[in-house]
Scaffold this active site. Structure first.
Site, PDB file in Angstrom:
ATOM      1  N   GLU A   1       0.818  -1.221   0.000  1.00 45.31           N
ATOM      2  CA  GLU A   1       0.000   0.000   0.000  1.00 45.31           C
ATOM      3  C   GLU A   1       0.847   1.264   0.000  1.00 45.31           C
ATOM      4  O   GLU A   1       0.419   2.300  -0.510  1.00 45.31           O
ATOM      5  CB  GLU A   1      -0.971   0.031   1.182  1.00 45.31           C
ATOM      6  CG  GLU A   1      -2.150  -0.928   1.059  1.00 45.31           C
ATOM      7  CD  GLU A   1      -1.880  -2.270   1.702  1.00 45.31           C
ATOM      8  OE1 GLU A   1      -0.702  -2.547   2.052  1.00 45.31           O
ATOM      9  OE2 GLU A   1      -2.830  -3.065   1.865  1.00 45.31           O
TER      10      GLU A   1
ATOM     11  N   PHE B   1     -11.463  -6.771  14.415  1.00 44.33           N
ATOM     12  CA  PHE B   1     -10.383  -7.224  13.536  1.00 44.33           C
ATOM     13  C   PHE B   1     -10.155  -6.188  12.435  1.00 44.33           C
ATOM     14  O   PHE B   1     -11.082  -5.773  11.763  1.00 44.33           O
ATOM     15  CB  PHE B   1     -10.765  -8.582  12.919  1.00 44.33           C
ATOM     16  CG  PHE B   1      -9.752  -9.084  11.926  1.00 44.33           C
ATOM     17  CD1 PHE B   1      -8.468  -9.440  12.345  1.00 44.33           C
ATOM     18  CD2 PHE B   1     -10.072  -9.196  10.587  1.00 44.33           C
ATOM     19  CE1 PHE B   1      -7.532  -9.897  11.424  1.00 44.33           C
ATOM     20  CE2 PHE B   1      -9.144  -9.643   9.661  1.00 44.33           C
ATOM     21  CZ  PHE B   1      -7.868  -9.989  10.080  1.00 44.33           C
ATOM     22  N   GLN B   2      -8.924  -5.776  12.270  1.00 45.88           N
ATOM     23  CA  GLN B   2      -8.509  -4.791  11.253  1.00 45.88           C
ATOM     24  C   GLN B   2      -9.256  -3.448  11.383  1.00 45.88           C
ATOM     25  O   GLN B   2      -9.561  -2.813  10.388  1.00 45.88           O
ATOM     26  CB  GLN B   2      -8.653  -5.372   9.843  1.00 45.88           C
ATOM     27  CG  GLN B   2      -7.669  -6.524   9.607  1.00 45.88           C
ATOM     28  CD  GLN B   2      -7.504  -6.896   8.142  1.00 45.88           C
ATOM     29  OE1 GLN B   2      -8.404  -6.712   7.340  1.00 45.88           O
ATOM     30  NE2 GLN B   2      -6.341  -7.426   7.801  1.00 45.88           N
TER      31      GLN B   2
ATOM     32  N   LYS C   1     -18.050  -0.869   6.162  1.00 43.30           N
ATOM     33  CA  LYS C   1     -18.525  -1.916   5.260  1.00 43.30           C
ATOM     34  C   LYS C   1     -20.047  -1.947   5.151  1.00 43.30           C
ATOM     35  O   LYS C   1     -20.593  -2.142   4.073  1.00 43.30           O
ATOM     36  CB  LYS C   1     -17.986  -3.266   5.748  1.00 43.30           C
ATOM     37  CG  LYS C   1     -18.213  -4.376   4.749  1.00 43.30           C
ATOM     38  CD  LYS C   1     -17.376  -5.602   5.063  1.00 43.30           C
ATOM     39  CE  LYS C   1     -17.840  -6.714   4.128  1.00 43.30           C
ATOM     40  NZ  LYS C   1     -16.874  -7.776   3.961  1.00 43.30           N
TER      41      LYS C   1
ATOM     42  N   MET D   1      23.666  10.119   1.861  1.00 42.07           N
ATOM     43  CA  MET D   1      23.448  11.477   2.344  1.00 42.07           C
ATOM     44  C   MET D   1      23.774  11.586   3.828  1.00 42.07           C
ATOM     45  O   MET D   1      24.427  12.529   4.277  1.00 42.07           O
ATOM     46  CB  MET D   1      22.001  11.907   2.069  1.00 42.07           C
ATOM     47  CG  MET D   1      21.731  13.350   2.365  1.00 42.07           C
ATOM     48  SD  MET D   1      22.892  14.422   1.535  1.00 42.07           S
ATOM     49  CE  MET D   1      21.921  14.981   0.160  1.00 42.07           C
TER      50      MET D   1
END
Lengths: 169, 575
Positions: free
Chosen positions: B51, B113-114, B163, B472
């Site tokens: 993602e 969950f999630q 959802k 760097m």
């Protein structure tokens, strides 16, 4: 530019949505702006809330605070209360505990002087309600602290609205 | 109108917003949306492998096309993986609309969950974020999200979709207009302020234009070039503003700031009017704030009021879209007498031209970039950088003009942006040559995107500047930390901790790694191999496969000039 730190007030119209209060207060913490007090409630239009924000800052930071608030999508209007005539009050409850009879008599006199209401009363304690400016409420706390053994304070934060007849201060 | 599910309305909204590309990664909370997308044939879905890469790809797609980048990820970890990409886009003002799945409303707050409070997590790094709590608000919220993302100062907007809200039947209507009472971005410049600015420009003896990323975002390049040519006022740019005027233009001096050109930094120090457009005066360009442009009055045009007078006190603030403001200025500006001033600047340019210290027969970053300039001279191209030394070299030596654009993570400095960024840019610009320039550090932050690039048949050219170090930070350690290379040697590990003298030769074999994904790989160790490698990569484009070119570079190469953090612009370390 005035670099002295002083108290400044903002009145804020915001969308009455979940999360807006935390977004506003989150801005102050994320950007390290001082937040002295923040009060919020709905207005005559239930979709709009109005906040009174008190901050201690220099002018430069204060300008940034106003700009940052203004660019938030949920903010409808920012009004600077610092330089205009406003009526500002704060609700404060003080419970004085472990009182003697004399203490209670004295507290009734104090209530009369400060236009406080006695909201509750027990055999050794007393509950007072004050509605004054935050500044005056702070002074009252100092005084009661010095005179009584135990006090318990709860303050609501300042709410303010533009005055109608008061001259510019 | 027939009632439809929220999922169906979202798909309809994407179509009405003209979203033909969506960057998505599925999950339990978005599976119904995926299903609806499967049934339609307008919006094409790209499936990056992480993602974070997904949101970077959408970001570069948006930067390179001017459209809104659209992401769809699931709740919880899908959503939290967006965080770095949202912050990146927020800093660089990139319009994104990110849809995140959310658990059903009755589960929110139950540690389901999630489940995460993604709107809360991303509050300070998005332009706007909201959880859709009611089905009847869905259409309006999506419409507003696209509007907010692309108007005013563009930025990322997050829309969190529970959802059950998405499953609920409701109106199939998608609104045609937007009315948000707290959000009315104004783009038009105040004419009185513009005239004040022009008056100052007329009086200035040493005027200087400073162009930031806002000029590129507003697509004001052409107007800006015209204004520069009419006034004959020289230009410095920030890294985000590079390309505001072609870099080979005689009035362009160079970048300013920490790794700016000597002449640019000197010009800022000596100018008496700094006319700046679309920059927020980030500390990387100002150096010590109180010593920045000490002799100058400052004009600042920016669409974001909050960017004006935040870091640098401004004499004439102008809140406006860069293109609208410059187009208006074009009606009034006149030639300025800058001949003497330009002479002074050319002396600085001659004294310390932007150039790496040449090492005979050794390949250096400057050579690679000059080869790119030469080999791809006639190509319409987009160069996407990662973050680190290679990014600074690119911003110094890449020619940026009408044919070439440079995309980079300027504000957040996000390592791992380059490769997925190139994926997004190539998807948005299938006919352009897309070149990613990354380091061995940045490349390994999103290396899984080879899968996306190969399967999407993207003919990218991926340059890895491999010096086996996080260059760097190593440069800072070399200059300011007594060469204590703590945590920057990418070859160090157990053997180094055991005190073995010679660390392993290295880490991944990038060429083999590319090949294992089905891409092409070339390793370049000598200067004479550079041009043939690029020619080969150019040919490989016809095969529709990515080509990785690994350049083996010396870790001792440093980016100069350098302004020490907290130092003034005029005190540069030159080599």
């Amino acid at each position: 530019m005035d670099n002295t730190m002083r108290k400044r007030w903002i009145s804020l119209y915001v969308e009455n949505q979940v999360g807006v209060l935390s977004k506003i207060s989150g801005l102050f913490s994320a950007k390290c702006y001082n937040l002295e007090s923040l009060t919020v409630g709905t207005t005559e239009d239930p979709t709009i809330s109005r906040m009174t924000i008190e901050t201690l800052s220099d002018e430069e930071t204060y300008e940034q605070i106003k700009k940052q608030l203004n660019r938030m999508v949920e903010v409808i209007k920012v009004i600077d209360f610092t330089e205009i005539s406003v009526v500002m009050q704060e609700l404060m409850f003080i419970k004085v505990k472990n009182c003697s009879k004399e203490d209670k008599a004295e507290l009734f006199r104090i209530a009369q002087t400060y236009q406080a209401k006695v909201r509750d009363y027990g055999h050794d304690s007393l509950l007072l309600e004050f509605v004054h400016t935050a500044h005056k409420n702070s002074a009252i706390i100092q005084y009661l602290k010095s005179e009584f053994k135990t006090i318990e304070v709860v303050r609501g934060g300042t709410v303010g609205i533009e005055a109608i007849t008061m001259p510019k201060r | 109108m027939k009632k439809i599910s929220g999922n169906k309305l979202l798909v309809k909204a994407l179509r009405e917003e003209g979203v033909d590309i969506l960057f998505g990664y599925p999950g339990a909370c978005t599976i119904d949306i995926s299903d609806e997308i499967y049934k339609q044939n307008y919006t094409k879905v790209i499936l990056p492998r992480h993602e974070q890469a997904l949101v970077h790809a959408a970001d570069a797609y948006a930067r390179s096309t001017g459209k809104v980048g659209v992401c769809l990820v699931t709740s919880g970890p899908g959503a939290t993986n967006l965080v770095t990409g949202l912050a990146t886009a927020n800093y660089d003002s990139v319009p994104l609309v990110c849809f995140t799945g959310q658990v059903a409303r009755h589960l929110i707050g139950n540690d389901a969950f999630q489940e995460v409070d993604i709107v809360g997590i991303t509050r300070s790094i998005t332009k706007y974020g909201i959880t859709v709590k009611k089905r009847e608000d869905l259409g309006r919220i999506i419409k507003e999200a696209f509007y907010i993302a692309r108007t005013g100062r563009p930025g990322p907007v997050l829309v969190d979709l529970p959802k059950d809200v998405m499953a609920e039947l409701g109106s199939g209507e998608y609104p045609g207009t937007v009315n948000i009472r707290g959000y009315k971005p104004s783009t038009t410049a105040h004419i009185g302020q513009l005239k004040r600015a022009i008056k100052m420009l007329g009086k200035a003896k040493r005027p200087l234009f400073l162009a930031g990323g806002g000029v590129n975002i507003a697509r004001a390049n052409e107007s800006f070039r015209k204004m520069v040519e009419i006034t004959k006022v020289p230009v410095v740019t920030t890294i985000m503003g590079r390309g505001a005027i072609p870099t080979d233009h005689p009035l362009f001096i160079g970048n300013l700031g920490m790794h700016g050109a000597y002449a640019s930094n000197m010009a800022v120090g000596e100018c008496d009017l700094l006319f700046s457009i679309g920059t927020r005066f980030n500390d990387r360009i100002t150096g010590k704030l109180h010593a920045f442009a000490p002799n100058a009055q400052i004009v600042h045009i920016d669409i974001d009021t909050a960017s004006i007078s935040r870091n640098i006190k401004v004499d004439v603030p102008i809140v406006a879209d860069a293109k609208e403001a410059i187009d208006k200025l074009l009606e009034y500006v006149e030639v300025c007498d800058t001949a003497k001033w330009l002479d002074e600047i050319s002396v600085w340019k001659r004294m310390h031209p932007l150039k790496m210290k040449l090492k005979n027969g050794v390949m250096q970053a400057q050579d690679i970039l000059e080869t790119i300039n030469e080999v791809f001279k006639d190509d319409e191209k987009i160069v996407v950088t990662d973050v680190g030394q290679h990014q600074m070299f690119t911003s110094q030596y890449l020619e940026v003009n009408e044919k070439t654009r440079m995309l980079t993570s300027g504000g957040l400095g996000t390592m791992g942006y380059g490769f997925p960024g190139a994926v997004g840019a190539q998807i948005g610009n299938p006919d352009s040559t897309v070149i990613a320039i990354s380091g061995d550090g940045g490349m390994q932050m999103n290396i899984q995107e080879f899968a996306t690039a190969v399967l999407e048949e993207l003919p990218l050219i991926l340059c890895v500047f491999n010096n086996t170090y996080l260059g760097m930070v190593r440069q800072w350690q070399k200059l300011f930390y007594g060469k204590r290379y703590s945590m920057t040697d990418l070859r160090s590990g157990a053997a180094t901790r055991r005190g073995e003298e010679k660390p392993p030769t290295y880490t991944p074999d990038f060429v083999k790694l590319a090949e294992s994904y089905g891409a092409k790989g070339i390793r370049v160790t000598k200067p004479e191999e550079m041009a043939p490698a690029f020619e080969q990569a150019k040919k490989n484009r016809a095969l529709k496969v990515p080509t990785l070119i690994e350049f083996m570079l010396d870790p001792e190469d440093q980016v100069y000039p350098m302004v020490q953090p907290g130092g003034t612009l005029e005190e540069m370390i030159l080599d």
